[in-house]
Design a protein around this motif. Structure first.
Motif, PDB file in Angstrom:
ATOM      1  N   ASP A  46       0.856  -1.175   0.000  1.00 48.02           N
ATOM      2  CA  ASP A  46       0.000   0.000   0.000  1.00 48.02           C
ATOM      3  C   ASP A  46       0.898   1.233   0.000  1.00 48.02           C
ATOM      4  OD1 ASP A  46      -2.238   1.604   0.132  1.00 48.02           O
ATOM      5  OD2 ASP A  46      -2.355   1.508   2.306  1.00 48.02           O
ATOM      6  N   ASP A  48       2.182   5.043  -1.312  1.00 45.37           N
ATOM      7  CA  ASP A  48       1.677   6.318  -1.797  1.00 45.37           C
ATOM      8  C   ASP A  48       2.427   6.759  -3.048  1.00 45.37           C
ATOM      9  OD1 ASP A  48      -0.137   6.769   0.459  1.00 45.37           O
ATOM     10  OD2 ASP A  48       1.716   6.964   1.627  1.00 45.37           O
ATOM     11  N   LYS A  69       0.246   1.458 -12.706  1.00 49.43           N
ATOM     12  CA  LYS A  69      -0.879   2.326 -13.059  1.00 49.43           C
ATOM     13  C   LYS A  69      -2.105   1.519 -13.491  1.00 49.43           C
ATOM     14  CE  LYS A  69       0.251   6.449 -12.089  1.00 49.43           C
ATOM     15  NZ  LYS A  69      -0.539   7.151 -11.090  1.00 49.43           N
ATOM     16  N   ARG A  72      -3.058  -0.122  -9.815  1.00 47.02           N
ATOM     17  CA  ARG A  72      -3.241   0.818  -8.691  1.00 47.02           C
ATOM     18  C   ARG A  72      -3.097   2.248  -9.201  1.00 47.02           C
ATOM     19  NH1 ARG A  72      -1.219  -1.045  -3.645  1.00 47.02           N
ATOM     20  NH2 ARG A  72      -2.623   0.577  -2.965  1.00 47.02           N
ATOM     21  N   PRO A  73      -4.069   2.759  -9.940  1.00 41.93           N
ATOM     22  CA  PRO A  73      -3.937   4.089 -10.555  1.00 41.93           C
ATOM     23  C   PRO A  73      -3.762   5.233  -9.553  1.00 41.93           C
ATOM     24  CG  PRO A  73      -6.155   3.227 -10.852  1.00 41.93           C
ATOM     25  CD  PRO A  73      -5.338   2.131 -10.241  1.00 41.93           C
ATOM     26  N   GLU A  74      -4.127   5.012  -8.298  1.00 46.88           N
ATOM     27  CA  GLU A  74      -3.982   6.080  -7.287  1.00 46.88           C
ATOM     28  C   GLU A  74      -2.543   6.266  -6.818  1.00 46.88           C
ATOM     29  OE1 GLU A  74      -4.396   2.319  -4.914  1.00 46.88           O
ATOM     30  OE2 GLU A  74      -5.234   3.082  -6.774  1.00 46.88           O
ATOM     31  N   VAL A  75      -1.665   5.305  -7.090  1.00 45.37           N
ATOM     32  CA  VAL A  75      -0.268   5.385  -6.671  1.00 45.37           C
ATOM     33  C   VAL A  75       0.485   6.298  -7.642  1.00 45.37           C
ATOM     34  CG1 VAL A  75       1.869   4.095  -6.324  1.00 45.37           C
ATOM     35  CG2 VAL A  75      -0.325   3.084  -5.656  1.00 45.37           C
ATOM     36  N   GLU A  76       1.187   7.278  -7.091  1.00 47.46           N
ATOM     37  CA  GLU A  76       2.016   8.165  -7.914  1.00 47.46           C
ATOM     38  C   GLU A  76       3.325   7.451  -8.232  1.00 47.46           C
ATOM     39  OE1 GLU A  76       1.090  10.974  -9.227  1.00 47.46           O
ATOM     40  OE2 GLU A  76      -0.814  10.987  -8.147  1.00 47.46           O
TER      41      GLU A  76
END
Length: 78
Positions: A46, A48, A69, A72-76
């Motif tokens: 998990d 960030d 991406k 987990r598209p929310e991960v930068e």
């Protein structure tokens, strides 16, 4: 507040050690010595932010970026 979770992937040991010396307690840092390990960690964890070298043997940084991406598209990814 929970520390930011950052994954750094690079095949050069000195770069990984540099990141370890630079961060403080506000960042939960994990390092990976290659793209395959980084991808495994990123998809199972998990995080960030993922900081990834482009040129690594085996799985390169662009593949790591693409796969993270997709899953987990929310991960930068940097």
């Amino acid at each position: 507040m929970q520390p930011a979770r950052v994954l750094v992937a690079d095949d050069k040991e000195n770069i990984l050690r540099l990141f370890e010396r630079m961060v403080d307690d506000s960042i939960a840092l994990t390092t990976a010595p290659d793209g395959q390990r980084a991808l495994s960690l990123a998809l199972a964890g998990d995080y960030d932010v993922v900081v990834c070298d482009i040129r690594m043997p085996g799985v390169d940084g662009l593949t790591v970026l693409h796969e993270i991406k997709l899953a987990r598209p929310e991960v930068e990814v940097i």
